[in-house]
Design an enzyme around this catalytic site. Structure first.
Site, mmCIF file in Angstrom:
data_model
loop_
_atom_site.group_PDB
_atom_site.id
_atom_site.type_symbol
_atom_site.label_atom_id
_atom_site.label_comp_id
_atom_site.label_asym_id
_atom_site.label_seq_id
_atom_site.Cartn_x
_atom_site.Cartn_y
_atom_site.Cartn_z
ATOM 1 N N ASP A 7 179.503 10.185 -54.728
ATOM 2 C CA ASP A 7 178.170 9.329 -54.787
ATOM 3 C C ASP A 7 178.351 8.276 -55.892
ATOM 4 O OD1 ASP A 7 175.732 7.766 -53.953
ATOM 5 O OD2 ASP A 7 174.695 9.270 -55.626
ATOM 6 N N GLU A 68 180.545 6.600 -50.657
ATOM 7 C CA GLU A 68 179.643 5.957 -50.342
ATOM 8 C C GLU A 68 179.922 4.344 -50.443
ATOM 9 O OE1 GLU A 68 175.310 6.176 -51.021
ATOM 10 O OE2 GLU A 68 175.671 4.725 -52.149
ATOM 11 N N ASP A 141 172.098 12.466 -57.099
ATOM 12 C CA ASP A 141 173.299 11.881 -56.887
ATOM 13 C C ASP A 141 174.211 13.080 -56.433
ATOM 14 O OD1 ASP A 141 173.012 9.340 -58.489
ATOM 15 O OD2 ASP A 141 172.098 10.800 -59.525
#
Length: 176
Positions: A7, A68, A141
């Protein structure tokens, strides 16, 4: 399949390793955050993220890295930092010949919770449940990185079949 989920972020870059196959219970192998000081020079922050991700790649030896996909945000400065951290993760994987998969936030949320509009708490709760953890990973996160890995493990078989079908179609001289 062992997947490192990333992330991306300049201040907090979530990382998580999940192992398993679609349709079977999954296992968390590791979760954490690569942190950089907000007041440090950009180049040094990117080097710190690179070193952190390299350590995760060395320790866990994933078969794939799921990152991501950066999408348009209202704050240009935030999206730039996210894109830069994302590029570092992709570079680290590519340098080692590890495949990289990109998943949008809504794809990840839909895969893990059933809704592409789920909030962070819902994602954290489902990650906790799916990986049979005692508590949601903190910060968010870290939970998001695990969700990325889960999403990829579940989606990869269908994506691979689709790619094979497209390749077969193309090899027979047909166009889409």
């Amino acid at each position: 399949m062992r997947v490192l989920g990333v992330d991306p972020g300049l201040t907090r870059c979530g990382v998580g390793v999940v192992e398993g196959v679609a349709g079977r219970p999954l296992t968390m192998r590791g979760v954490g955050v690569v942190r950089t000081p907000a007041d440090a020079e950009l180049g040094l922050r990117l080097v710190a993220i690179e070193q952190g991700i390299e350590q995760w790649l060395d320790e866990y030896r994933p078969e794939c890295v799921a990152v991501e996909r950066v999408f348009s945000q209202h704050n240009v400065r935030t999206v730039m930092g996210t894109a830069q951290a994302s590029a570092v993760a992709m570079l680290c994987a590519a340098r080692r010949g590890i495949p990289v998969a990109l998943h949008t936030p809504s794809e990840v949320k839909a895969a893990v919770t059933g809704s592409g509009r789920a909030d962070k708490a819902q994602v954290g709760a489902m990650v906790t449940r799916l990986l049979r953890l005692d508590a949601p990973p903190k910060p968010a996160d870290a939970a998001d990185a695990l969700a990325l890995a889960i999403c990829h493990i579940w989606r990869a078989p269908a994506q691979n079949r689709l790619q094979q079908a497209v390749a077969l179609h193309a090899s027979k001289g047909r166009t889409a």
